[in-house]
Design a protein around this motif. Sequence first.
Motif, mmCIF file in Angstrom:
data_model
loop_
_atom_site.group_PDB
_atom_site.id
_atom_site.type_symbol
_atom_site.label_atom_id
_atom_site.label_comp_id
_atom_site.label_asym_id
_atom_site.label_seq_id
_atom_site.Cartn_x
_atom_site.Cartn_y
_atom_site.Cartn_z
ATOM 1 N N HIS A 13 -7.099 -8.422 12.534
ATOM 2 C CA HIS A 13 -6.614 -9.564 11.751
ATOM 3 C C HIS A 13 -5.498 -10.284 12.497
ATOM 4 O O HIS A 13 -5.502 -11.525 12.580
ATOM 5 C CB HIS A 13 -6.101 -9.116 10.381
ATOM 6 N N VAL A 14 -4.550 -9.527 13.027
ATOM 7 C CA VAL A 14 -3.429 -10.135 13.761
ATOM 8 C C VAL A 14 -3.944 -10.853 15.011
ATOM 9 O O VAL A 14 -3.512 -11.976 15.308
ATOM 10 C CB VAL A 14 -2.370 -9.060 14.120
ATOM 11 N N ALA A 15 -4.872 -10.227 15.734
ATOM 12 C CA ALA A 15 -5.427 -10.863 16.932
ATOM 13 C C ALA A 15 -6.138 -12.163 16.570
ATOM 14 O O ALA A 15 -6.015 -13.173 17.279
ATOM 15 C CB ALA A 15 -6.387 -9.913 17.638
ATOM 16 N N MET A 16 -6.860 -12.167 15.464
ATOM 17 C CA MET A 16 -7.550 -13.383 15.044
ATOM 18 C C MET A 16 -6.556 -14.493 14.739
ATOM 19 O O MET A 16 -6.712 -15.625 15.191
ATOM 20 C CB MET A 16 -8.420 -13.091 13.816
ATOM 21 N N VAL A 17 -5.506 -14.177 14.001
ATOM 22 C CA VAL A 17 -4.513 -15.195 13.645
ATOM 23 C C VAL A 17 -3.813 -15.718 14.904
ATOM 24 O O VAL A 17 -3.647 -16.933 15.072
ATOM 25 C CB VAL A 17 -3.496 -14.620 12.624
ATOM 26 N N LEU A 19 -4.911 -15.705 18.036
ATOM 27 C CA LEU A 19 -5.837 -16.498 18.857
ATOM 28 C C LEU A 19 -6.099 -17.868 18.237
ATOM 29 O O LEU A 19 -6.084 -18.888 18.938
ATOM 30 C CB LEU A 19 -7.153 -15.747 19.052
ATOM 31 N N VAL A 20 -6.339 -17.917 16.930
ATOM 32 C CA VAL A 20 -6.624 -19.202 16.284
ATOM 33 C C VAL A 20 -5.415 -20.127 16.387
ATOM 34 O O VAL A 20 -5.554 -21.302 16.759
ATOM 35 C CB VAL A 20 -7.065 -18.989 14.818
ATOM 36 N N LEU A 21 -4.237 -19.611 16.085
ATOM 37 C CA LEU A 21 -3.045 -20.456 16.193
ATOM 38 C C LEU A 21 -2.793 -20.895 17.636
ATOM 39 O O LEU A 21 -2.421 -22.044 17.891
ATOM 40 C CB LEU A 21 -1.827 -19.727 15.634
ATOM 41 N N GLY A 22 -2.997 -19.987 18.572
ATOM 42 C CA GLY A 22 -2.825 -20.341 19.984
ATOM 43 C C GLY A 22 -3.815 -21.401 20.432
ATOM 44 O O GLY A 22 -3.450 -22.370 21.119
ATOM 45 N N PHE A 23 -5.104 -21.244 20.054
ATOM 46 C CA PHE A 23 -6.110 -22.227 20.450
ATOM 47 C C PHE A 23 -5.856 -23.586 19.798
ATOM 48 O O PHE A 23 -6.013 -24.626 20.444
ATOM 49 C CB PHE A 23 -7.510 -21.727 20.102
ATOM 50 N N LEU A 24 -5.459 -23.580 18.527
ATOM 51 C CA LEU A 24 -5.156 -24.852 17.874
ATOM 52 C C LEU A 24 -3.911 -25.500 18.482
ATOM 53 O O LEU A 24 -3.849 -26.728 18.642
ATOM 54 C CB LEU A 24 -4.985 -24.652 16.369
ATOM 55 N N GLY A 25 -2.909 -24.686 18.847
ATOM 56 C CA GLY A 25 -1.726 -25.224 19.526
ATOM 57 C C GLY A 25 -2.076 -25.830 20.876
ATOM 58 O O GLY A 25 -1.571 -26.899 21.240
ATOM 59 N N LEU A 26 -2.956 -25.170 21.617
ATOM 60 C CA LEU A 26 -3.383 -25.725 22.904
ATOM 61 C C LEU A 26 -4.172 -27.017 22.709
ATOM 62 O O LEU A 26 -4.064 -27.953 23.505
ATOM 63 C CB LEU A 26 -4.212 -24.702 23.676
ATOM 64 N N GLY A 27 -4.962 -27.080 21.633
ATOM 65 C CA GLY A 27 -5.674 -28.325 21.335
ATOM 66 C C GLY A 27 -4.722 -29.456 21.021
ATOM 67 O O GLY A 27 -4.902 -30.596 21.475
ATOM 68 N N TRP A 28 -3.676 -29.155 20.246
ATOM 69 C CA TRP A 28 -2.667 -30.171 19.921
ATOM 70 C C TRP A 28 -1.933 -30.633 21.178
ATOM 71 O O TRP A 28 -1.659 -31.817 21.352
ATOM 72 C CB TRP A 28 -1.694 -29.607 18.898
ATOM 73 N N GLY A 53 -12.691 -21.971 16.271
ATOM 74 C CA GLY A 53 -13.784 -21.800 15.321
ATOM 75 C C GLY A 53 -14.668 -20.625 15.670
ATOM 76 O O GLY A 53 -15.139 -19.897 14.781
ATOM 77 N N PHE A 54 -14.889 -20.400 16.952
ATOM 78 C CA PHE A 54 -15.695 -19.263 17.375
ATOM 79 C C PHE A 54 -14.997 -17.945 17.026
ATOM 80 O O PHE A 54 -15.641 -16.994 16.584
ATOM 81 C CB PHE A 54 -15.975 -19.334 18.874
ATOM 82 N N VAL A 55 -13.682 -17.881 17.219
ATOM 83 C CA VAL A 55 -12.932 -16.668 16.860
ATOM 84 C C VAL A 55 -13.054 -16.405 15.364
ATOM 85 O O VAL A 55 -13.284 -15.265 14.939
ATOM 86 C CB VAL A 55 -11.454 -16.799 17.287
ATOM 87 N N ILE A 56 -12.941 -17.453 14.554
ATOM 88 C CA ILE A 56 -13.077 -17.289 13.103
ATOM 89 C C ILE A 56 -14.486 -16.834 12.752
ATOM 90 O O ILE A 56 -14.674 -15.958 11.909
ATOM 91 C CB ILE A 56 -12.708 -18.598 12.372
ATOM 92 N N PHE A 57 -15.496 -17.389 13.409
ATOM 93 C CA PHE A 57 -16.887 -16.991 13.156
ATOM 94 C C PHE A 57 -17.109 -15.515 13.461
ATOM 95 O O PHE A 57 -17.688 -14.785 12.645
ATOM 96 C CB PHE A 57 -17.832 -17.848 13.998
ATOM 97 N N VAL A 58 -16.640 -15.046 14.606
ATOM 98 C CA VAL A 58 -16.831 -13.641 14.976
ATOM 99 C C VAL A 58 -16.063 -12.738 14.028
ATOM 100 O O VAL A 58 -16.577 -11.701 13.587
ATOM 101 C CB VAL A 58 -16.413 -13.405 16.452
ATOM 102 N N TRP A 59 -14.842 -13.118 13.688
ATOM 103 C CA TRP A 59 -14.046 -12.310 12.756
ATOM 104 C C TRP A 59 -14.746 -12.225 11.402
ATOM 105 O O TRP A 59 -14.853 -11.150 10.829
ATOM 106 C CB TRP A 59 -12.654 -12.920 12.621
#
Length: 142
Positions: A13-17, A19-28, A53-59
Motif C-alpha cells: 500500500h505504501v509503495a503504491m501511494v 509511486l502514484v504520488l511520485g509519478f503524478l508529481g513528475l507529470g506536473w 494509472g498502471f500502478v493503480i491497476f496492478v495494485w
Amino acid sequence: MRRLWTPAWIVRHVAMVVLVLGFLGLGWWQIGRATAGNALSWGYAVEWPVFAGFVIFVWWREVRHALRGPARPDAGEPADAGARPAGRPVATATRPVVRRPVRVARGPATADVGEDADLAAYNHYLRWLNDNPGAQPGDYPG
C-alpha cells in the motif's frame, strides 16, 4: 479485509501511494517544463500519469486477487477427484496441465550389468521425490 493489513500488504500500500504520488508529481513537473517551451515534455507530461494509472491497476488487481482467496474446486469435478494425491496439478478449461516431455532412448537396450549401491540409493530417492511432490529434499527419510 484483515488479509490486506499484513506487514507485506502495508508495504505494498505504501509503495503504491509513493509511486502514484511520485509519478503524478513528475507529470506536473513535465507540464511546467512543457509550458516553458520544451515541446518534448508534452509527451512526458502524458506518460507519467499513465504510469501512475498502471500502478493503480496492478495494485487493484492484486487486492481483488487477495480478497478472492484460494481457488475453489469446480462443482463439475468427478466424485473421485478427492482421491488424487495432494499437490498434483489439475487441468481445467482455463489452466491446462503442462508436463515436461519424456525422453526415450532410440538405440538398442544395453545389457543389465547390475546396479551400483549408490545408484540404487539415488534411484530410491528420486522415486520418493516423485511419489511425494510437495515434499522438500530435506524431508527424505532415507
